[in-house]
Design an enzyme around this catalytic site. Structure first.
Site, PDB file in Angstrom:
ATOM      1  CG  ASP A   1      -5.282  -3.774   4.065  1.00  0.00           C
ATOM      2  OD1 ASP A   1      -4.816  -3.948   5.195  1.00  0.00           O
ATOM      3  OD2 ASP A   1      -5.969  -2.880   3.539  1.00  0.00           O
ATOM      4  CG  HIS A   2      -0.118  -4.632   7.842  1.00  0.00           C
ATOM      5  ND1 HIS A   2      -0.090  -3.343   7.290  1.00  0.00           N
ATOM      6  CD2 HIS A   2      -0.142  -4.816   9.267  1.00  0.00           C
ATOM      7  CE1 HIS A   2      -0.359  -2.637   8.656  1.00  0.00           C
ATOM      8  NE2 HIS A   2      -0.105  -3.463   9.691  1.00  0.00           N
TER       9      HIS A   2
ATOM     10  CE  LYS B   1      -1.105   1.887   3.758  1.00  0.00           C
ATOM     11  NZ  LYS B   1      -0.243   2.552   5.258  1.00  0.00           N
TER      12      LYS B   1
ATOM     13  CG  ASP C   1      -0.870   5.797   7.238  1.00  0.00           C
ATOM     14  OD1 ASP C   1      -0.071   5.145   6.457  1.00  0.00           O
ATOM     15  OD2 ASP C   1      -0.780   5.416   8.606  1.00  0.00           O
TER      16      ASP C   1
ATOM     17  CG  HIS D   1      -4.575  -0.809   7.294  1.00  0.00           C
ATOM     18  ND1 HIS D   1      -4.186  -1.591   6.251  1.00  0.00           N
ATOM     19  CD2 HIS D   1      -3.416  -0.170   7.750  1.00  0.00           C
ATOM     20  CE1 HIS D   1      -2.954  -1.247   5.969  1.00  0.00           C
ATOM     21  NE2 HIS D   1      -2.437  -0.409   6.876  1.00  0.00           N
TER      22      HIS D   1
ATOM     23  CE  LYS E   1       0.611   7.369  12.114  1.00  0.00           C
ATOM     24  NZ  LYS E   1       0.786   6.018  12.363  1.00  0.00           N
TER      25      LYS E   1
HETATM   26  C1  BG6 Z   1       0.642   1.215   8.477  1.00  0.00           C
HETATM   27  C2  BG6 Z   1       0.741   2.667   8.493  1.00  0.00           C
HETATM   28  O1  BG6 Z   1       0.102   0.714   7.123  1.00  0.00           O
HETATM   29  O2  BG6 Z   1      -0.157   0.572   9.522  1.00  0.00           O
HETATM   30  C3  BG6 Z   1       1.068   3.139   9.709  1.00  0.00           C
HETATM   31  O3  BG6 Z   1       1.287   3.241   7.344  1.00  0.00           O
HETATM   32  C4  BG6 Z   1       0.699   2.456  10.788  1.00  0.00           C
HETATM   33  O4  BG6 Z   1       1.095   4.606   9.902  1.00  0.00           O
HETATM   34  C5  BG6 Z   1       0.415   0.951  10.590  1.00  0.00           C
HETATM   35  O5  BG6 Z   1       1.299   2.881  12.085  1.00  0.00           O
HETATM   36  C6  BG6 Z   1      -0.409   0.398  11.844  1.00  0.00           C
HETATM   37  O6  BG6 Z   1      -0.072  -1.093  11.804  1.00  0.00           O
HETATM   38  P1  BG6 Z   1      -0.240  -1.886  12.992  1.00  0.00           P
HETATM   39  O7  BG6 Z   1      -0.185  -3.355  12.515  1.00  0.00           O
HETATM   40  O8  BG6 Z   1       0.717  -1.507  14.227  1.00  0.00           O
HETATM   41  O9  BG6 Z   1      -1.554  -1.690  13.461  1.00  0.00           O
END
Ligand code: BG6
Length: 506
Positions: A181-182, A152, A239, A244, A344
Site C-alpha cells: 500500500d504505497h 493493490k 481505489d 490507503h 478526483k
Molecule cells: C493510487 C490510485 O493507488 O493512488 C490512484 O490508484 C491515485 O487513482 C493514487 O491517483 C494517488 O496516489 P498519490 O501518491 O499520488 O497520492
C-alpha cells in the site's frame, strides 16, 4: 545491507515498472543500499531483447527519476543488472523459463537463491502467478528465501479478497506475502507514528476526552486520465478508501504498540479495523455520500465530465468522490466521529489528517456566548508541502482580550539537507531486508473489506441511494458539509499547508 538477491518483476513492460519501480531501485543504488550482488529480472508478455529492456528502463529513470549528469555512468552500470524474459503468464508450463533464467542469473552472479517476485500485473493474475511459480518449486527453497509483493487492489470485495488470500496461503506462508500500500511508504504517513509515540504532549490528548472529530482528506486535482477502463470498475471507494485512507486512519487511531516491530504494529492496526462500527442500511444512506465529476471549466479551460472520459461507460454510476462518517467503537475513540473524504477533479491535490480538539469547557473570551476561537486543530499534512500545523488561539495585541487563531507550523522543506524518499524506495528496501511493518497484513485487509463491502453492495443494489454530480474543480457534492455535525464544516485546504481562509493558491 540486504542479502544478495534477484528481484523478479511481473508486468515489467508496464507503466509502473518504468515510472516508479526502476527509478526507485536506481535511487537505492545511488545511496549504496542495494545488496552487493543484485539483479532485476523483468517478466512480460511482449517479446523484447534484454538490451531494449535496459534502454527503456534507463529512459524511465531519466524521465521519472532523478539522474543528473554525474550519475550517468552509474546508471549505465546499473542497467547491466537488468534482465528480461518474455513468457505467457497464463501458461503454467511457461514458468519453466522463469526458473531456468533465475538459475542462470543466480549461478552467474552467485546470488544464493533469494528471490522477490513483484506482481505489477492486472489483478486477475494475482492468484495465478504465485500458484504457477509454486508448481515449479519457486515458492520455497532450502537455500534462500522467497517473497512476493502484491500490488493493490487486493481483491474486489470481501469474498474475492478472502479467496485470493486463501489461494496464496496454500503455497506460501503469511510472512512471505508483502501486500503493498504505497501510502504506508510515504515518509509523512510513517511520521504519524513518530509524532504520536515519540512526543509526550500529544498522546494524553489523543482520545475521546479531548478530540472532537478526526478528518482525513485526500483530494486529487487530476481526473481519471488514461485509466478510465480500470477506474470505472473500481471507483474511489475501492481505489483510495478501502486501502490507503483506512490505513492512514489505522495509524491515527491505533493504540501504542508494545514494541516497534511488524507484528506488534500490525496487530494494533488490525484492532482498529475490527473496532470500526459497520454501517447499517440506514447509515449507508445518511453517512456516506458518493459523487461523480461533471464537465466544467477549470482556470478558464473546459474539462470533460467523468462520463465523457475514455474507457468510461457513458451511463456510469461509478463514484469519483466519497465522503463518509464512521465510528471506532473502543475505549479511546467511543463517540468520536471519523470523516474520510476522497475525490478526483477537486480544486487541488492535497492529503491531510485534521485532529479537531474540543473547545474549552468554559469560554472566557467569547463574544455573545460564543467561544471566540474555534477548537485547536492539529493538521498532519501528508502531501504536498509536507509538514505539521497546529492552530491555536492568541490574544490580538492591544486593548481588550480579543482572540484570533494563529498557526504554528513545521514544513519538511525547511530541512534543506534532507530529501523525502519516494514511497516505493522505502517499501522495496523494506521487503529486501524482510521488514513487513509497512505492508498490509492479510487479516487487516480482510477486516477493511468487511467494513467497505456492505457499502458497495448497497450502492449496487439499492436504486434509492443517490449519486451526486459535482462540477470538476469543486470540493464535491454540496451536501457533504451536512455529514459534519453542528455548525462545523470540513477543512478546505490549500496547496500550502498554512494558507487557509477564502484566498489561497490552488
Ligand atoms: C493510487 C490510485 O493507488 O493512488 C490512484 O490508484 C491515485 O487513482 C493514487 O491517483 C494517488 O496516489 P498519490 O501518491 O499520488 O497520492
Amino acid at each position: 545491507m540486504p542479502d544478495n538477491q534477484i528481484l523478479v518483476i511481473f508486468g515489467a513492460s508496464g507503466d509502473l515498472t518504468k515510472r516508479k519501480l526502476i527509478p526507485a531501485i536506481f535511487e537505492l543504488e545511488k545511496q549504496k543500499l542495494l545488496p552487493e550482488k543484485f539483479a532485476v529480472l523483468g517478466i512480460g508478455r511482449t517479446e523484447i531483447p534484454n538490451e531494449e529492456f535496459r534502454q527503456k528502463m534507463v529512459e524511465g529513470v531519466k524521465i521519472h527519476g532523478k539522474c543528473d549528469d554525474k550519475y550517468l555512468q552509474l546508471l549505465d552500470d546499473f542497467a547491466r543488472k537488468l534482465y528480461y524474459k518474455s513468457i505467457d503468464t497464463k501458461d503454467r508450463a511457461d514458468y519453466i523459463k522463469v526458473k531456468d533464467e533465475l538459475q542462470k542469473i543466480d549461478s552467474d552472479l552467485d546470488i544464493g537463491g533469494n528471490y522477490i517476485f513483484y506482481l505489477s500485473t492486472p489483478p486477475s493474475l494475482y492468484g495465478i502467478i504465485p500458484e504457477y511459480l509454486a508448481s515449479h518449486g519457486l515458492n520455497k527453497s532450502e537455500k534462500g528465501w522467497r517473497r512476493i509483493i502484491i500490488e493493490k487492489p487486493f481483491g474486489y470485495d470481501l469474498n474475492s479478497a478472502k479467496e485470493l488470500n486463501k489461494r496464496l496461503l496454500e503455497d506460501y506462508d503469511e510472512d512471505q506475502l508483502y501486500r503493498i500500500d504505497h501510502y504506508l511508504g510515504k515518509e509523512t504517513v510513517q511520521n504519524v507514528l513518530v509524532t504520536r509515540f515519540s512526543n509526550g504532549i500529544f498522546e494524553p490528548l489523543w482520545n475521546r476526552n479531548y478530540v472532537e472529530r478526526v478528518e482525513i482528506t485526500s483530494a486529487e486535482y487530476i481526473g481519471v486520465e488514461n485509466r478510465g477502463g480500470y477506474y470505472d470498475q473500481s471507483g474511489a471507494m475501492r481505489d483510495m478508501v478501502q486501502n490507503h485512507l483506512l490505513q492512514v486512519a489505522g495509524l491515527i487511531a491505533m493504540e501504542p504498540p508494545s514494541s516497534f516491530d511488524s507484528t506488534s504494529i500490525r496487530n494494533e492496526v488490525l484492532k482498529v479495523f475490527q473496532s470500526i462500527r459497520k454501517l447499517s442500511d440506514e447509515e449507508i444512506h445518511s453517512q456516506v455520500i458518493r459523487g461523480q465529476y461533471l464537465e466544467s471549466f477549470i482556470k478558464g479551460q473546459p474539462v470533460p465530465g467523468y462520463r465523457q472520459e475514455k474507457g468510461v461507460d457513458p451511463d456510469s454510476k461509478t463514484e469519483t468522490f466519497v465522503a463518509m462518517k464512521f465510528f471506532v467503537d473502543n475505549w479511546r475513540w467511543g463517540g468520536v466521529p471519523f470523516y474520510i473524504r476522497s475525490g478526483k477533479r477537486l480544486p487541488t491535490r492535497v492529503t491531510e489528517v485534521v485532529i479537531h480538539f474540543k473547545e474549552t469547557p468554559h469560554s472566557l473570551f467569547g463574544v455573545n456566548g460564543s467561544h471566540g476561537v474555534e477548537g485547536n486543530k492539529l493538521i498532519i499534512r501528508i502531501q504536498p508541502d509536507e509538514g505539521i500545523l497546529l492552530k491555536f488561539g492568541m490574544k490580538i495585541p492591544g486593548a481588550g482580550f480579543n482572540v484570533q487563531t494563529v498557526n504554528m507550523d513545521f514544513h519538511y522543506s525547511n530541512l534543506t539537507h534532507e530529501r523525502i524518499p519516494e514511497a516505493y524506495e522505502r517499501l522495496l528496501l523494506d521487503c529486501m531486508v524482510g521488514d513487513s511493518t509497512l505492508y498490509s497484513r492479510g487479516d487487516a485487509v480482510l477486516s477493511a473489506w468487511e467494513f467497505i463491502t456492505p457499502i458497495l453492495d448497497a450502492w449496487r443494489n439499492d436504486p434509492l441511494i443517490k449519486i451526486y454530480g459535482y462540477p470538476a474543480g469543486s470540493w464535491g457534492p454540496d451536501n457533504c458539509d451536512d455529514l459534519v455535525s453542528g455548525k462545523a464544516t470540513w477543512r478546505y485546504p490549500c496547496k500550502n499547508l498554512s494558507d487557509d481562509g477564502l484566498y489561497c493558491e490552488l
